[in-house]
Scaffold this active site. Structure first.
Site, short mmCIF file in Angstrom:
data_model
loop_
_atom_site.label_atom_id
_atom_site.label_comp_id
_atom_site.label_asym_id
_atom_site.label_seq_id
_atom_site.Cartn_x
_atom_site.Cartn_y
_atom_site.Cartn_z
N HIS A 44 0.83 -1.21 0.00
CA HIS A 44 0.00 0.00 0.00
C HIS A 44 0.86 1.25 0.00
O HIS A 44 1.90 1.32 0.65
CB HIS A 44 -1.03 -0.01 1.13
N GLU A 69 -5.27 1.99 2.76
CA GLU A 69 -5.17 0.75 3.54
C GLU A 69 -5.28 1.01 5.03
O GLU A 69 -5.89 0.24 5.76
CB GLU A 69 -3.83 0.06 3.24
N GLU A 70 -4.68 2.11 5.48
CA GLU A 70 -4.60 2.35 6.92
C GLU A 70 -5.97 2.57 7.56
O GLU A 70 -6.11 2.47 8.77
CB GLU A 70 -3.68 3.54 7.21
#
Length: 469
Positions: A288, A334-335
């Protein structure tokens, strides 16, 4: 003559008893056939290893990442830095000569921490190092000043619920493992709010600390008041715990300017080496591109993104043309829970039967030890055999279960998945903190990780048959 033919047919039949013809008239390969096929890649695997570890591509993934991380910096979703990172990678992948370089639009959360600080006022003045947790609300402009209650678990909080009302809950939970302990970060504010707390401060989810808070995403719950929440250093959590056990009253002033904005436009970044025989079939390698807004995001997940790019570069440099398409995806968002990956899955799941394997590197690029793998028993045996090609660098293990927020959607639907396994002993020292910089990265270890990633992805992309499901 009929008798001779019948005798021949009867003798020939046991070889294929119970086997069905493929549509092309051939019979499925035995595992011995597959082992022999994989052994045929020995020289190619050595060429990949030599180029990545000893040759002209030595240290390339590290050097590329260093320029990127130093130029762009941290890349939280919704930030201009992430937009700049995506534009940077789009240009870099095109300049590298990869095929079908393009951006796929998605919507991602946009949260900003703003100015934030915490000060212990009693029993003495002490500046508390904090990092607000993703999606947290801010405090009122004047901040919150309240007495602290320190607990070591949700169980203790619930037992002391009456004491917690109107106070700031400090969690001093011990680090057991990331998977087990992270629930205090994700659920701490909700549990504190349920008992009437006005804010929560969570001991950082870290196995080691030098007074460094570690951030991350947290989740509110419908029907539960939203209170400000931040992580604090291990040292400050333990100090307040010791004070509390001595019966000392602790008062903290907390001020957070955190704010959530409407979802922002972003992109998954895609590049390919198009398959020479089965271009519609996909071997996906990924990491990512987004990170948290502290440090440089070099470890999480710059390393994983850049060894995934390196895999395509090495294959291109060697003039290899895998039968299947090798697709690089650099995820966004993604986080916040795999936001970009979930939208990618929704867009491409109609072609799920053509996805051979999905691979993600998102647990560091330290000294590699092997692969985590999720898939059928037959597929696992094939992957184990492929890993023997990496004996020259002593990275041959196959572990249970691939890990990767961005590939989970595919694995849940039966697509084989793989994740890089490496030495995680120091990973959570730096994870989601100001310490996640290029200083953490080691070029020699990244070379080895790139070699593993490239050998595995190339061989799977080039074998005659897809991995069995």
């Amino acid at each position: 003559m009929k008798c001779v033919f019948l005798i021949f047919f009867i003798n020939f039949l046991p070889l294929y008893a119970g086997k069905s013809l493929r549509r092309d008239g051939s019979y499925p390969k035995t595992f011995e056939d597959i082992k022999n096929e994989i052994a045929g890649y020995t020289d190619i695997a050595k060429a990949i290893i030599d180029l990545a570890v000893h040759g002209k591509a030595q240290n390339r993934s590290y050097e590329r990442l260093a320029v990127f991380a130093d130029t762009i910096g941290p890349r939280l979703s919704g930030m201009k830095n992430l937009d700049a990172a995506i534009k940077y990678m789009f240009s870099a992948l095109r300049e590298d000569g990869l095929e079908n370089v393009h951006l796929e639009p998605v919507k991602v959360p946009h949260w900003e921490r703003g100015e934030e600080f915490a000060m212990m006022l009693e029993p003495r003045n002490h500046s508390i190092a904090i990092l607000g947790l993703g999606s947290s609300v801010g405090t009122p402009p004047e901040g919150i000043t309240a007495e602290v209650i320190v607990v070591a678990s949700f169980g203790e909080l619930h037992k002391r619920a009456q004491e917690a009302k109107g106070k700031i809950v400090v969690y001093n939970e011990p680090f057991i493992s990331y998977g087990e302990t992270v629930r205090y970060r994700s659920q701490g504010a909700v549990e504190a709010a349920k008992v009437g707390a006005v804010a929560s401060l969570i001991r950082s989810i870290a196995s080691f600390s030098i007074h460094s808070p570690h951030t991350g995403w947290q989740n509110y719950q419908p029907g539960v008041p939203q209170i400000p929440t931040a992580c604090i250093s291990v040292e400050d959590a333990e100090m307040m715990s010791r004070m509390s056990l001595r019966g000392i009253k602790i008062i903290v002033h907390l001020k957070m300017g955190a704010k959530t904005y409407p979802d922002a436009p972003s992109f998954n970044t895609v590049a390919e080496i198009v398959g020479s025989k089965y271009p519609e079939q996909i071997v996906l390698v990924s990491g990512h591109l987004d990170s948290w807004d502290v440090g440089q995001g070099a470890m999480d997940d710059g390393g994983g993104a850049f060894i995934s790019w390196e895999a395509l570069s090495l294959i291109k440099d060697l003039g290899l043309h895998p039968k299947r398409t090798l697709r690089l995806v650099l995820w966004t968002g993604e986080e916040q829970g795999g936001i970009g990956a979930e939208q990618y899955y929704q867009l491409h799941k109609e072609n799920i039967s053509n996805f051979d394997i999905v691979m993600e590197s998102d647990e560091g690029t330290f000294q590699p030890s092997g692969l985590g793998f999720t898939g059928s028993a037959k597929a696992r045996e094939i992957v184990k055999e492929i890993m023997t090609l990496l004996q020259p660098i002593n990275v041959t293990d196959v572990f249970d279960n691939a890990d990767g927020t961005d590939i989970d959607y595919w694995m849940r639907d039966g697509v084989p998945g793989a994740s890089l396994r490496d030495d995680l002993s120091k990973y959570f020292w730096f994870h989601h903190s100001q310490g996640d910089t290029m200083t953490v990265q080691d070029p020699n270890q990244m070379n080895l990780c790139a070699a593993v990633w490239t050998v595995v992805s190339y061989v799977i992309a080039d074998m005659e048959e897809m991995l069995p499901r």
